[in-house]
Design an enzyme around this catalytic site. Structure first.
Site, PDB file in Angstrom:
ATOM      1  N   ASP A   1       0.677  -1.229  -0.086  1.00  0.00           N
ATOM      2  CA  ASP A   1       0.134  -0.204  -0.030  1.00  0.00           C
ATOM      3  C   ASP A   1       0.720   1.413   0.188  1.00  0.00           C
ATOM      4  OD1 ASP A   1      -1.981  -1.559   0.094  1.00  0.00           O
ATOM      5  OD2 ASP A   1      -1.853  -1.741   2.403  1.00  0.00           O
TER       6      ASP A   1
ATOM      7  N   LYS B   1       2.055   2.203  -5.075  1.00  0.00           N
ATOM      8  CA  LYS B   1       2.790   2.032  -6.216  1.00  0.00           C
ATOM      9  C   LYS B   1       1.955   2.099  -7.569  1.00  0.00           C
ATOM     10  CE  LYS B   1       3.235  -2.646  -4.622  1.00  0.00           C
ATOM     11  NZ  LYS B   1       2.653  -2.094  -3.181  1.00  0.00           N
TER      12      LYS B   1
ATOM     13  N   GLY C   1      -4.146  -4.358  -4.389  1.00  0.00           N
ATOM     14  CA  GLY C   1      -5.182  -3.496  -5.046  1.00  0.00           C
ATOM     15  C   GLY C   1      -4.403  -2.208  -5.412  1.00  0.00           C
ATOM     16  N   HIS C   2      -4.121  -1.851  -6.655  1.00  0.00           N
ATOM     17  CA  HIS C   2      -3.368  -0.998  -6.952  1.00  0.00           C
ATOM     18  C   HIS C   2      -4.418   0.341  -7.584  1.00  0.00           C
ATOM     19  CE1 HIS C   2       0.599  -3.359  -7.805  1.00  0.00           C
ATOM     20  NE2 HIS C   2       0.206  -3.205  -6.396  1.00  0.00           N
TER      21      HIS C   2
HETATM   22  P1  IMP Z   1      -2.273 -12.724   2.051  1.00  0.00           P
HETATM   23  O1  IMP Z   1      -1.421 -12.109   1.057  1.00  0.00           O
HETATM   24  O2  IMP Z   1      -3.750 -12.580   1.741  1.00  0.00           O
HETATM   25  O3  IMP Z   1      -2.047 -14.048   2.512  1.00  0.00           O
HETATM   26  O4  IMP Z   1      -2.065 -11.644   3.415  1.00  0.00           O
HETATM   27  C1  IMP Z   1      -1.052 -12.066   4.194  1.00  0.00           C
HETATM   28  C2  IMP Z   1      -0.681 -10.447   4.939  1.00  0.00           C
HETATM   29  O5  IMP Z   1      -0.322  -9.543   3.793  1.00  0.00           O
HETATM   30  C3  IMP Z   1      -1.848  -9.855   5.245  1.00  0.00           C
HETATM   31  O6  IMP Z   1      -1.389  -9.196   6.752  1.00  0.00           O
HETATM   32  C4  IMP Z   1      -2.330  -8.814   4.395  1.00  0.00           C
HETATM   33  O7  IMP Z   1      -2.997  -7.697   4.963  1.00  0.00           O
HETATM   34  C5  IMP Z   1      -1.126  -8.496   3.681  1.00  0.00           C
HETATM   35  N1  IMP Z   1      -1.449  -7.949   2.261  1.00  0.00           N
HETATM   36  C6  IMP Z   1      -1.623  -8.757   1.163  1.00  0.00           C
HETATM   37  N2  IMP Z   1      -1.745  -8.053   0.194  1.00  0.00           N
HETATM   38  C7  IMP Z   1      -1.542  -6.887   0.518  1.00  0.00           C
HETATM   39  C8  IMP Z   1      -1.510  -5.635  -0.237  1.00  0.00           C
HETATM   40  O8  IMP Z   1      -1.686  -5.571  -1.552  1.00  0.00           O
HETATM   41  N3  IMP Z   1      -1.423  -4.418   0.418  1.00  0.00           N
HETATM   42  C9  IMP Z   1      -0.952  -4.714   1.660  1.00  0.00           C
HETATM   43  N4  IMP Z   1      -0.978  -5.480   2.552  1.00  0.00           N
HETATM   44  C10 IMP Z   1      -1.383  -6.807   1.799  1.00  0.00           C
END
Ligand code: IMP
Length: 426
Positions: free
Chosen positions: A13, A16, A40-41
């Site tokens: 976040d 990017k 989520g870009h």
């Molecule tokens: P997962 O990728 O859904 O397995 O989540 C693992 C960790 O990465 C969690 O703390 C999520 O909140 C974090 N996370 C996954 N994708 C993003 C992202 O695009 N931005 C910020 N945090 C992320």
């Protein structure tokens, strides 16, 4: 022509999407190389806001080639939904998008497993996005995954799903005590995805090789961030992939030596969604103030982000493992109103100062940040379009970050719109 890589240098976040959008103007091909629909870009074009989850941000420019690389985990339901969404907004997605046949597929049982595992962990949960990311990568490395190219091989596909379901259902039944999944639940929708996707699926390795050979400008679009890397992040509170520079090569098939420019993106402060240490985290009330000004809510889950001051110790880890050649600082404008801006320059642990990010999460949790307080600039930066016109203290803040992390800041973003961005030195 060497490739450029954009990588998150904090906990995701970082903004990017905005930086990638700027650099895409000078690129021919944009490649996603890891992660999946957990990303989520957000990109603002005029007054229109676009949020991209799986499709590379280059789709917002006509005529650019976009590649979902082999390192990405693809949820076809989300991909088809995203394609339709952008088509509905007048973007000719299918002519501009290619999906690696080697990319692994996320199935509904991965999502159920993600949720069940999180529920079982209780207070110790990671706070995943519930997109099935971890279980999809587990299957990939467990050599039982199903790849995008497999969707087109009816007999083989059915057999692979059957085998996977047998195992997953045993877990659901015996261990997680949640509903099992039937073959039809999977096969029905997944058979329908193939006719939608087959025109996009190909071997993207020669495509990228030829693009580089022809002197095309390739931009690699990282998702998540360095401190969420499964090796270099705050394990186990991480994502399941390698958002870092090494992952860019493994997740795209672009050789490491073809990647010359590595742009790290940092927010002017720090945020994190999900659980895990955040050494500079602000107390609830202060965090809420910055969260509201900075609109710090997850682009994928809508969850409020945790907020902290800029952490040079964490960013230095990103400098080291990615070999950052330059840094883009986003959301500087969110700090405009502050009297002073603290920056974490080191951690303190049992009376000792640490300058390197500790590997053990327990140690990170036990550290206290050591702050340097920089004077605020107390004026609006949103309208500034030239580096020389920034308030002196805002320039001082950026220069201090630069010194602390040892890498040149080349871009500063001061708002969500395309034009609210300045190249340093201009
Ligand atoms: P997962 O990728 O859904 O397995 O989540 C693992 C960790 O990465 C969690 O703390 C999520 O909140 C974090 N996370 C996954 N994708 C993003 C992202 O695009 N931005 C910020 N945090 C992320």
């Amino acid at each position: 022509m060497p490739a450029t890589l954009v990588v998150g240098a904090q906990w995701g976040d970082e903004g990017k999407g905005k930086v990638i959008d700027l650099l895409t103007a000078d690129a021919d091909v944009v490649v996603r190389y890891q992660g999946g629909a957990n990303a989520g870009h957000t990109v603002m074009v005029g007054e229109e806001t676009y949020v991209l989850h799986l499709i590379p941000s280059g789709i917002l420019y006509p005529g650019k080639t976009n590649v979902i690389g082999n390192g990405v985990v693809v949820d076809p339901a989300r991909l088809v939904e995203e394609i339709d969404h952008f088509k509905g907004r007048g973007i000719d997605v299918e002519r501009q998008l290619f999906v690696s046949d080697l990319a692994h597929v996320t199935f509904p049982y991965h999502k159920r497993l993600d949720e069940a595992r999180e529920a079982k962990r209780g207070h110790d949960r990671i706070g995943t996005t519930h997109q099935g990311i971890g279980p999809t990568y587990s299957d990939k490395y467990g050599r039982v995954g199903i790849r995008v190219g497999d969707l087109g091989d009816e007999a083989g596909f059915v057999e692979k799903v059957r085998r996977n379901l047998e195992e997953k259902n045993a877990f659901f039944r015996e261990y997680y005590h949640c509903p099992e999944m039937s073959e039809d639940e999977i096969l029905g929708p997944y058979r329908a995805y193939w006719p939608r996707l087959k025109g996009l699926v190909c071997d993207t390795i020669p495509l990228l090789r030829d693009a580089l050979k022809a002197g095309k400008r390739v931009l690699l679009e990282g998702a998540q961030g360095t401190l969420l890397d499964v090796d270099f992040g705050t394990y186990p509170y991480v994502s399941a992939s390698h958002p870092t520079a090494g992952g860019a090569s493994a997740g795209s098939g672009i050789p490491p030596r073809s990647i010359e420019r590595v742009v790290g993106v940092v927010k002017a402060y720090t945020t994190r969604v999900g659980a895990g240490p955040l050494p500079t985290e602000l107390p609830a009330e202060d965090a809420e103030r910055l969260r509201i000004v900075g609109r710090e809510y997850g682009a994928t889950t809508g969850r409020p982000r945790r907020v902290g001051w800029f952490d040079a110790v964490a960013v230095r880890r990103a400098v080291d493992v990615n070999g950052l050649t330059e840094v883009a600082v986003t959301k500087l404008d969110i700090l405009d109103h502050l009297d002073e801006v603290p920056v974490c320059v080191a951690y303190r642990h049992q009376g000792r100062e640490l300058v390197d990010f500790p590997n053990r999460v327990e140690l990170v949790e036990a550290c206290e940040p050591v702050y340097r307080r920089l004077p605020g600039w107390k004026s609006e930066t949103k309208g500034v379009r030239r580096w020389q016109d920034f308030p002196e203290n805002a320039k001082g803040y950026i220069e201090a970050l630069q010194t602390l992390i040892g890498v040149r800041v080349s871009i500063v973003s001061i708002g969500p719109r395309r034009n609210e961005i300045v190249r340093v030195g201009s």
